[in-house]
Write a protein that holds these residues in place. Structure first.
Motif, PDB file in Angstrom:
ATOM      1  N   VAL A 276      33.999  51.413  47.399  1.00  0.00           N
ATOM      2  CA  VAL A 276      34.200  49.969  47.480  1.00  0.00           C
ATOM      3  C   VAL A 276      33.805  49.367  46.138  1.00  0.00           C
ATOM      4  CG1 VAL A 276      33.002  48.129  48.303  1.00  0.00           C
ATOM      5  CG2 VAL A 276      33.724  49.838  49.887  1.00  0.00           C
ATOM      6  N   ASP A 277      32.698  49.969  45.310  1.00  0.00           N
ATOM      7  CA  ASP A 277      32.294  49.404  43.911  1.00  0.00           C
ATOM      8  C   ASP A 277      33.440  49.151  42.925  1.00  0.00           C
ATOM      9  OD1 ASP A 277      29.739  49.097  45.165  1.00  0.00           O
ATOM     10  OD2 ASP A 277      28.828  50.962  44.145  1.00  0.00           O
ATOM     11  N   ALA A 278      34.194  50.541  42.624  1.00  0.00           N
ATOM     12  CA  ALA A 278      35.221  50.349  41.846  1.00  0.00           C
ATOM     13  C   ALA A 278      36.293  49.397  42.340  1.00  0.00           C
ATOM     14  CB  ALA A 278      35.888  51.647  41.965  1.00  0.00           C
ATOM     15  N   ASP A 283      41.302  41.592  40.300  1.00  0.00           N
ATOM     16  CA  ASP A 283      42.758  41.177  40.755  1.00  0.00           C
ATOM     17  C   ASP A 283      43.736  42.185  40.599  1.00  0.00           C
ATOM     18  OD1 ASP A 283      41.619  38.745  41.113  1.00  0.00           O
ATOM     19  OD2 ASP A 283      41.992  37.757  39.119  1.00  0.00           O
ATOM     20  N   ALA A 284      43.600  43.323  39.986  1.00  0.00           N
ATOM     21  CA  ALA A 284      44.641  44.499  40.071  1.00  0.00           C
ATOM     22  C   ALA A 284      44.017  45.584  40.411  1.00  0.00           C
ATOM     23  CB  ALA A 284      45.040  44.612  38.726  1.00  0.00           C
ATOM     24  N   SER A 285      43.394  45.585  41.528  1.00  0.00           N
ATOM     25  CA  SER A 285      42.506  46.796  42.205  1.00  0.00           C
ATOM     26  C   SER A 285      43.334  47.919  42.293  1.00  0.00           C
ATOM     27  CB  SER A 285      41.610  46.329  43.586  1.00  0.00           C
ATOM     28  OG  SER A 285      42.587  45.736  44.343  1.00  0.00           O
ATOM     29  N   LEU A 286      44.430  48.014  42.946  1.00  0.00           N
ATOM     30  CA  LEU A 286      45.161  49.313  43.054  1.00  0.00           C
ATOM     31  C   LEU A 286      45.580  49.918  41.765  1.00  0.00           C
ATOM     32  CD1 LEU A 286      47.658  48.291  45.948  1.00  0.00           C
ATOM     33  CD2 LEU A 286      45.321  48.781  46.020  1.00  0.00           C
ATOM     34  N   ALA A 287      45.900  49.263  40.740  1.00  0.00           N
ATOM     35  CA  ALA A 287      46.100  49.984  39.406  1.00  0.00           C
ATOM     36  C   ALA A 287      44.723  50.702  38.799  1.00  0.00           C
ATOM     37  CB  ALA A 287      46.474  48.801  38.316  1.00  0.00           C
TER      38      ALA A 287
END
Length: 463
Positions: A276-278, A283-287
Motif C-alpha cells: 500500500v505504501d508505494a 496520480d500515476a500509481s500503476l506506472a
C-alpha cells in the motif's frame, strides 16, 4: 395548479418518448459502440487515477472496497437498465426522475448529474496529466514544469478536455469510432499490467489486510465508487442509439461486468506486488508499480503511453454524457435553450463548446482528491433517485413496454438505494459542505430561472 403540485408535476412518459422518436440527433450507435461508450467512460478512472488515493484508506482491503462499490453499482445498474429501455432519451436519470418523481426532484437530479459528469471529467483529466508527465519523463527525460502541471495550474489537464471537445464536435459516429479504438487499447494495457505485476506478487504485502477495519473498507468504497459512474453513460445516448430499447440495457449490464473484473484484478495485483505504501498519493500509481516490480523503465513507459491514450477516452465519453443531459434539460426549458441547439453535424455544438471550456478551467485549477469525492456524492444522489424511480414507474405505468425488467422489484432497487446511502455516509464532511453549497445554488437557479420557463408548466397553464 397549487405551488406544491407545480413542483411535483411529472412529465408523461409518452411525451418523453415522442420527443426521443423525433430527435434531431443522429442515430448512429449500435451495441458495440454503446458498450464501448460505457466501458470507455468507466474503465480507467478508478484504476489509473484513484487507486493511489484509496489504498491508504483501506489498506490491502482496497480490493474489497472495489467489490463493495461494484455491488452498489450493480443494483443501480439494473435499475438504470430498466429505465433506459423504457424511457430511451438523452436525459438519463434526469428524464427518468422527471417521469416518476416530479419536476423539482428531476431538477435536483439533473443538477447532480452536472456535478457528476463535469467534475469527473476534470478529475480524470488531472489523472491524465500525471500519466503524461510520467511518460515524458521516461521517454524524453523532461517533465512538464511543476507550476504548469498541478503546482499552480494544470495546463495538460485543460488541454485534454479541449481535445475531447474538438472530437465531439466532429459528430457522434466519428466519436464512436474513437471510443471503440481507445477502449480496446485500454483493456490491452490493463491486461499487460496484470501479467507483469503478477511476477512481483507477494502475500506479505497483503498483511495486515484491513488495518482500518470495516470503516476503512467502506470509506475507500465511497471514494472508488467514483470509478463506476461511467456505466450510465450509455443511457445518455438514448436518442443516438439505433435500437435503444434493446441495446441500452445490454450495454449497461455488460459494461459493469467488464469493469468490475478489471478493477479487482488490477487492484489485487498492484497491492500484492508493491504494498500500500508505494501506491499512496501517486496520480500515476500503476506506472510506479511496474517500475518497482521490473526494476526497468520500459514497462512503465508502455503503461504510461497506453494510459495517456486510454484515459483521454474517459474524458471524451463522460464529456459526451454531460452535454446530452443538458440537451434534455434545455429542451424542457429548465436551462437556456442554447444547450439544446443542434448544429449542422447534428451535434449540440454550442453546448459542447460551453461545457468543454468550463470543464477545462475546472481541471486546470482543482486538485484530484477533491474532484473525485465531489463526483461520488453527485453520482450517489442521482443513482438513489433512479432506484426509487423504478419502483414508482412499476406502479404508475405497469403497461409500459420495457426492454429489460429489473428482477425482484422492489427488493433490488431498495438494496441499491440502501447501498447508495451507506456510501454517501462515508464521504468527508468537507465533501458534504461543498455538495450543500452546490445544491443550494441549484435551487436558486431553478426558482429564479427554470420554474417559470418550464415547458411542461407552460403547457399545463395553457390547458
Amino acid at each position: 395548479m397549487s405551488p406544491p403540485r407545480q413542483l411535483l408535476r411529472t412529465k408523461p412518459v409518452d411525451l418523453i418518448n415522442d420527443e426521443s422518436a423525433h430527435t434531431a440527433l443522429r442515430r448512429g450507435l449500435g451495441l458495440p459502440a454503446l458498450i464501448s461508450l460505457s466501458v470507455g467512460a468507466t474503465l480507467g478512472t478508478g484504476i489509473f487515477v484513484v487507486l493511489g488515493q484509496a489504498a491508504p484508506v483501506a489498506g490491502p482491503a482496497v480490493t474489497v472496497s472495489f467489490a463493495v462499490a461494484a455491488l452498489a453499482a450493480l443494483f443501480s445498474a439494473l435499475s438504470y437498465a430498466e429505465l433506459a429501455g423504457a424511457v430511451p432519451v438523452s436525459g438519463s436519470a434526469y428524464s427518468y426522475t422527471y417521469a416518476t418523481l416530479g419536476e423539482l426532484v428531476a431538477w435536483v437530479c439533473g443538477w447532480c448529474l452536472l456535478l457528476e459528469y463535469g467534475v469527473s471529467v476534470a478529475a480524470v483529466a488531472v489523472g491524465w496529466s500525471g500519466y503524461l508527465d510520467e511518460f515524458l519523463g521516461a521517454t524524453v527525460g523532461s517533465r512538464v514544469p511543476e507550476a504548469l502541471s498541478g503546482g499552480v495550474v494544470d495546463l495538460p489537464a485543460a488541454a485534454v478536455v479541449l481535445l475531447a471537445t474538438a472530437v465531439l464536435l466532429g459528430g457522434v459516429r466519428e466519436s464512436g469510432v474513437v471510443t471503440v479504438v481507445t477502449t480496446v487499447l485500454k483493456v490491452a494495457v490493463l491486461a499487460f499490467f496484470v501479467v507483469v505485476a503478477a511476477f512481483g506478487f507477494s502475500t506479505g504485502n497483503l498483511a495486515p489486510f484491513a488495518p482500518a477495519g470495516v470503516a476503512g473498507v467502506t470509506g475507500a468504497a465511497s471514494l472508488v465508487f467514483f470509478s463506476f459512474i461511467g456505466f450510465d453513460a450509455a443511457s445518455t445516448a438514448g436518442e443516438e442509439a439505433r435500437n435503444p430499447q434493446r441495446d441500452l440495457p445490454r450495454a449497461i449490464v455488460v459494461s459493469l461486468a467488464v469493469v468490475t473484473v478489471a478493477y479487482v484484478l488490477v487492484a489485487l495485483t498492484a497491492v500484492g506486488a508493491v504494498g500500500v505504501d508505494a501506491l499512496s498519493g501517486s496520480d500515476a500509481s500503476l506506472a510506479t508499480v511496474l517500475r518497482q516490480v521490473t526494476g526497468d523503465g520500459w514497462p512503465a513507459v508502455v503503461l504510461a503511453a497506453g494510459a495517456v491514450v486510454a484515459i483521454a477516452s474517459v474524458v471524451l465519453t463522460v464529456l459526451y454524457g454531460q452535454t446530452r443531459v443538458l440537451v434534455a434539460m434545455a429542451r424542457d426549458g429548465l436551462v437556456p435553450r442554447v444547450f439544446a441547439r443542434i448544429g449542422a453535424r447534428r451535434v449540440p455544438a454550442a453546448n459542447t463548446l460551453i461545457v468543454g471550456g468550463a470543464v477545462a478551467v475546472l481541471a486546470a485549477l482543482v486538485p484530484l482528491g477533491q474532484l473525485a469525492e465531489a463526483t461520488s456524492i453527485g453520482t450517489l444522489v442521482a443513482f438513489s433517485l433512479v432506484n426509487i424511480g423504478v419502483v414508482v414507474l412499476r406502479r404508475t405505468r405497469p403497461d409500459l413496454p420495457r426492454g429489460f425488467r429489473t428482477p425482484w422489484v422492489p427488493v433490488v432497487p431498495l438494496l441499491g438505494l440502501g447501498m447508495c446511502v451507506l456510501l454517501v455516509a462515508g464521504l468527508a464532511p468537507a465533501t458534504w459542505a461543498a455538495f450543500g453549497v452546490w445544491s443550494a445554488a441549484g435551487l436558486v437557479v431553478y426558482f429564479a430561472y427554470g420554474r417559470s420557463r418550464s415547458r411542461l408548466g407552460q403547457q399545463v397553464q395553457g390547458e
